[in-house]
Design a protein around this motif. Structure first.
Motif, PDB file in Angstrom:
ATOM      1  N   THR A   1       0.814  -1.217   0.000  1.00 58.24           N
ATOM      2  CA  THR A   1       0.000   0.000   0.000  1.00 58.24           C
ATOM      3  C   THR A   1       0.846   1.265   0.000  1.00 58.24           C
ATOM      4  O   THR A   1       0.317   2.362  -0.135  1.00 58.24           O
ATOM      5  CB  THR A   1      -0.922   0.033   1.232  1.00 58.24           C
ATOM      6  OG1 THR A   1      -0.122   0.147   2.418  1.00 58.24           O
ATOM      7  CG2 THR A   1      -1.773  -1.228   1.318  1.00 58.24           C
ATOM      8  N   GLN A   2       2.152   1.122   0.171  1.00 58.03           N
ATOM      9  CA  GLN A   2       3.029   2.281   0.298  1.00 58.03           C
ATOM     10  C   GLN A   2       3.925   2.504  -0.910  1.00 58.03           C
ATOM     11  O   GLN A   2       4.398   3.600  -1.151  1.00 58.03           O
ATOM     12  CB  GLN A   2       3.910   2.135   1.552  1.00 58.03           C
ATOM     13  CG  GLN A   2       3.122   1.927   2.835  1.00 58.03           C
ATOM     14  CD  GLN A   2       2.149   3.051   3.109  1.00 58.03           C
ATOM     15  OE1 GLN A   2       2.557   4.210   3.197  1.00 58.03           O
ATOM     16  NE2 GLN A   2       0.873   2.727   3.237  1.00 58.03           N
ATOM     17  N   VAL A   3       4.204   1.461  -1.661  1.00 60.67           N
ATOM     18  CA  VAL A   3       5.104   1.580  -2.813  1.00 60.67           C
ATOM     19  C   VAL A   3       4.464   0.915  -4.028  1.00 60.67           C
ATOM     20  O   VAL A   3       3.561   0.088  -3.910  1.00 60.67           O
ATOM     21  CB  VAL A   3       6.478   0.922  -2.524  1.00 60.67           C
ATOM     22  CG1 VAL A   3       7.186   1.626  -1.382  1.00 60.67           C
ATOM     23  CG2 VAL A   3       6.305  -0.558  -2.206  1.00 60.67           C
ATOM     24  N   PHE A   4       4.956   1.273  -5.220  1.00 60.81           N
ATOM     25  CA  PHE A   4       4.494   0.639  -6.451  1.00 60.81           C
ATOM     26  C   PHE A   4       5.419  -0.527  -6.789  1.00 60.81           C
ATOM     27  O   PHE A   4       6.647  -0.388  -6.726  1.00 60.81           O
ATOM     28  CB  PHE A   4       4.490   1.632  -7.614  1.00 60.81           C
ATOM     29  CG  PHE A   4       3.497   2.744  -7.439  1.00 60.81           C
ATOM     30  CD1 PHE A   4       2.140   2.497  -7.524  1.00 60.81           C
ATOM     31  CD2 PHE A   4       3.927   4.035  -7.192  1.00 60.81           C
ATOM     32  CE1 PHE A   4       1.226   3.516  -7.369  1.00 60.81           C
ATOM     33  CE2 PHE A   4       3.013   5.068  -7.029  1.00 60.81           C
ATOM     34  CZ  PHE A   4       1.662   4.804  -7.124  1.00 60.81           C
ATOM     35  N   LEU A   5       4.817  -1.659  -7.130  1.00 58.08           N
ATOM     36  CA  LEU A   5       5.621  -2.790  -7.551  1.00 58.08           C
ATOM     37  C   LEU A   5       6.101  -2.578  -8.984  1.00 58.08           C
ATOM     38  O   LEU A   5       5.537  -1.791  -9.744  1.00 58.08           O
ATOM     39  CB  LEU A   5       4.795  -4.083  -7.465  1.00 58.08           C
ATOM     40  CG  LEU A   5       4.257  -4.426  -6.049  1.00 58.08           C
ATOM     41  CD1 LEU A   5       3.455  -5.718  -6.094  1.00 58.08           C
ATOM     42  CD2 LEU A   5       5.405  -4.532  -5.061  1.00 58.08           C
ATOM     43  N   THR A   6       7.149  -3.293  -9.351  1.00 60.47           N
ATOM     44  CA  THR A   6       7.766  -3.107 -10.672  1.00 60.47           C
ATOM     45  C   THR A   6       6.769  -3.344 -11.802  1.00 60.47           C
ATOM     46  O   THR A   6       6.747  -2.595 -12.786  1.00 60.47           O
ATOM     47  CB  THR A   6       8.966  -4.060 -10.834  1.00 60.47           C
ATOM     48  OG1 THR A   6       9.881  -3.851  -9.762  1.00 60.47           O
ATOM     49  CG2 THR A   6       9.679  -3.797 -12.158  1.00 60.47           C
ATOM     50  N   ASP A   7       5.934  -4.351 -11.642  1.00 60.96           N
ATOM     51  CA  ASP A   7       4.992  -4.656 -12.731  1.00 60.96           C
ATOM     52  C   ASP A   7       3.801  -3.701 -12.758  1.00 60.96           C
ATOM     53  O   ASP A   7       3.025  -3.690 -13.720  1.00 60.96           O
ATOM     54  CB  ASP A   7       4.503  -6.104 -12.622  1.00 60.96           C
ATOM     55  CG  ASP A   7       3.741  -6.361 -11.331  1.00 60.96           C
ATOM     56  OD1 ASP A   7       3.978  -5.613 -10.356  1.00 60.96           O
ATOM     57  OD2 ASP A   7       2.901  -7.274 -11.296  1.00 60.96           O
ATOM     58  N   GLU A   8       3.623  -2.899 -11.713  1.00 57.86           N
ATOM     59  CA  GLU A   8       2.521  -1.940 -11.679  1.00 57.86           C
ATOM     60  C   GLU A   8       2.859  -0.655 -12.421  1.00 57.86           C
ATOM     61  O   GLU A   8       1.962   0.023 -12.943  1.00 57.86           O
ATOM     62  CB  GLU A   8       2.157  -1.602 -10.231  1.00 57.86           C
ATOM     63  CG  GLU A   8       1.501  -2.743  -9.471  1.00 57.86           C
ATOM     64  CD  GLU A   8       1.180  -2.353  -8.049  1.00 57.86           C
ATOM     65  OE1 GLU A   8       0.047  -2.635  -7.599  1.00 57.86           O
ATOM     66  OE2 GLU A   8       2.049  -1.752  -7.383  1.00 57.86           O
TER      67      GLU A   8
ATOM     68  N   PRO B   1       4.366   0.178 -15.345  1.00 57.26           N
ATOM     69  CA  PRO B   1       3.956   0.367 -16.759  1.00 57.26           C
ATOM     70  C   PRO B   1       2.451   0.579 -16.906  1.00 57.26           C
ATOM     71  O   PRO B   1       2.027   1.399 -17.729  1.00 57.26           O
ATOM     72  CB  PRO B   1       4.401  -0.948 -17.428  1.00 57.26           C
ATOM     73  CG  PRO B   1       5.497  -1.459 -16.557  1.00 57.26           C
ATOM     74  CD  PRO B   1       5.109  -1.086 -15.169  1.00 57.26           C
ATOM     75  N   ARG B   2       1.656  -0.131 -16.109  1.00 58.82           N
ATOM     76  CA  ARG B   2       0.201   0.010 -16.225  1.00 58.82           C
ATOM     77  C   ARG B   2      -0.246   1.412 -15.781  1.00 58.82           C
ATOM     78  O   ARG B   2      -1.137   2.018 -16.400  1.00 58.82           O
ATOM     79  CB  ARG B   2      -0.497  -1.061 -15.378  1.00 58.82           C
ATOM     80  CG  ARG B   2      -0.233  -2.488 -15.830  1.00 58.82           C
ATOM     81  CD  ARG B   2      -1.294  -3.447 -15.301  1.00 58.82           C
ATOM     82  NE  ARG B   2      -1.372  -3.438 -13.843  1.00 58.82           N
ATOM     83  CZ  ARG B   2      -0.648  -4.236 -13.061  1.00 58.82           C
ATOM     84  NH1 ARG B   2       0.228  -5.085 -13.607  1.00 58.82           N
ATOM     85  NH2 ARG B   2      -0.790  -4.202 -11.750  1.00 58.82           N
ATOM     86  N   ILE B   3       0.372   1.929 -14.741  1.00 64.08           N
ATOM     87  CA  ILE B   3       0.024   3.264 -14.261  1.00 64.08           C
ATOM     88  C   ILE B   3       0.409   4.318 -15.294  1.00 64.08           C
ATOM     89  O   ILE B   3      -0.346   5.263 -15.567  1.00 64.08           O
ATOM     90  CB  ILE B   3       0.727   3.550 -12.914  1.00 64.08           C
ATOM     91  CG1 ILE B   3       0.198   2.606 -11.841  1.00 64.08           C
ATOM     92  CG2 ILE B   3       0.503   5.007 -12.481  1.00 64.08           C
ATOM     93  CD1 ILE B   3       0.951   2.677 -10.533  1.00 64.08           C
TER      94      ILE B   3
END
Length: 268
Positions: free
Chosen positions: A189-196, A198-200
Motif C-alpha cells: 500500500t506504500q510503494v508501487f511494484l515493478t509490474d505496476e 507500466p500500467r500506471i
C-alpha cells in the motif's frame, strides 16, 4: 469608537470601581508615616499596600482585584487563542501550528475540561482527563504526545503570565501499556511494484491523449526522474535545455491563519 461608546465605557468602569472599593474588606487609613495604607489577601496571607494618596491606594486596589479576577476566570478556552498567536509568532513552522490547531478542534473543543478555571484545574482532574482521552480515542503514544502538547504548553504559558503558580500536567505519567499499538502498513500500500509501473504510466498517457491535459504526464515524469510533487509543479519550459531538465525550484504551500481559519499560499 464614537463619543457615546467612550462615555458608556467610562460609566461601566466607574461602576466596577465603586463595586470593587465597596467590597474591599479592609479600611484605607492614614498612618503616622503620612501614607495611606490597606491590605489585600495573597495566597491566604495579608499583604500591605501603601501609597502617598488615598486615590493611589484605590487605584492599586482596583488593579489588584481586576488581575485577580482574570486569574480566577482564565480557562484553557479563553487562553488558548492568545497562546496560539504567541506560538505562531515564535515558531518557524506555521505547519506545526496548523497541526496544533487541528488537534485543538479535534480533541478539546466542546469538552468540559476547557471550561474549568485554571486556578481550579488540579492534578486529579488532569490525570483523569489524560487517561480517559487515550482510552476513548484509542490514541497511540505519538498521537497522545501531539494532543497533550496543547495542555502542557498552555499551562506553562499561564505560569509565565502569572495566572497560576504550577502546572498539574507536569506530574502526569501514563503507562505505555494503555496506548494503542501502531500497526505497520503493508508495503504493497506504500510503494508501487515493478509490474505496476507500466500500467500506471499507460493510464496516464491514455488520459493525456483523451483530455489533452498535460498534468497527466506528471505521473510518468515522476517515475522516470524521481521528482517530488513540489518540484514537479514548479517546473517551467525554460528549465528544459536540449535533452536536459534542470531542477532548480520547489513549490511550498505555507498555511496562514486569519479570523476565518487557515488558508494556504504557494511560494517558490
Amino acid at each position: 469608537m464614537n463619543i457615546d461608546d467612550v462615555r458608556m465605557r467610562e460609566m461601566v468602569n466607574n461602576m466596577k470601581r465603586e463595586i470593587i472599593l465597596k467590597n474591599h474588606p479592609y479600611d484605607i487609613f492614614l498612618s503616622t508615616d503620612n501614607r495611606y495604607h490597606t491590605y489585600v489577601m495573597v495566597n491566604d496571607k495579608r499583604k500591605p499596600i501603601a501609597k502617598s494618596t488615598k486615590e493611589k491606594v484605590e487605584d492599586a486596589l482596583v488593579q489588584f482585584y481586576k488581575e485577580n479576577e482574570a486569574k480566577t476566570q482564565s480557562t484553557l478556552k479563553t487562553l488558548y487563542p492568545e497562546w496560539l498567536d504567541y506560538k505562531l509568532i515564535c515558531t518557524n513552522s506555521s505547519n506545526t501550528v496548523r497541526r496544533i490547531d487541528n488537534d485543538w478542534n479535534k480533541y478539546y473543543v466542546d469538552t468540559d475540561i476547557i471550561e474549568i478555571p485554571l486556578a481550579k484545574l488540579d492534578y486529579i482532574t488532569v490525570d483523569k482527563w489524560a487517561h480517559s482521552i487515550v482510552k476513548e480515542r484509542n490514541l497511540t503514544q505519538k498521537q497522545y504526545r501531539n494532543m497533550a502538547l496543547i495542555m502542557r504548553q498552555v499551562l506553562l504559558y499561564a505560569i509565565d503570565k502569572g495566572l497560576i503558580i504550577e502546572s498539574p500536567y507536569e506530574r502526569i505519567r501514563l503507562s505505555g501499556k494503555i496506548f494503542a499499538k501502531t500497526s505497520k502498513k503493508q508495503s504493497s500500500t506504500q510503494v508501487f511494484l515493478t509490474d505496476e509501473q507500466p500500467r500506471i504510466e499507460q493510464e496516464a498517457y491514455a488520459e493525456f491523449y483523451t483530455t489533452g491535459n498535460p498534468v497527466s504526464l506528471a505521473i510518468p515524469l515522476a517515475f522516470q526522474t524521481g521528482l517530488r510533487v513540489g518540484e514537479l509543479v514548479a517546473l517551467q519550459y525554460s528549465d528544459i535545455e536540449g535533452e536536459y531538465l534542470h531542477i532548480q525550484r520547489m513549490e511550498v504551500r505555507i498555511p496562514h491563519k486569519d479570523t476565518d481559519g487557515w488558508e494556504l499560499s504557494n511560494t517558490r
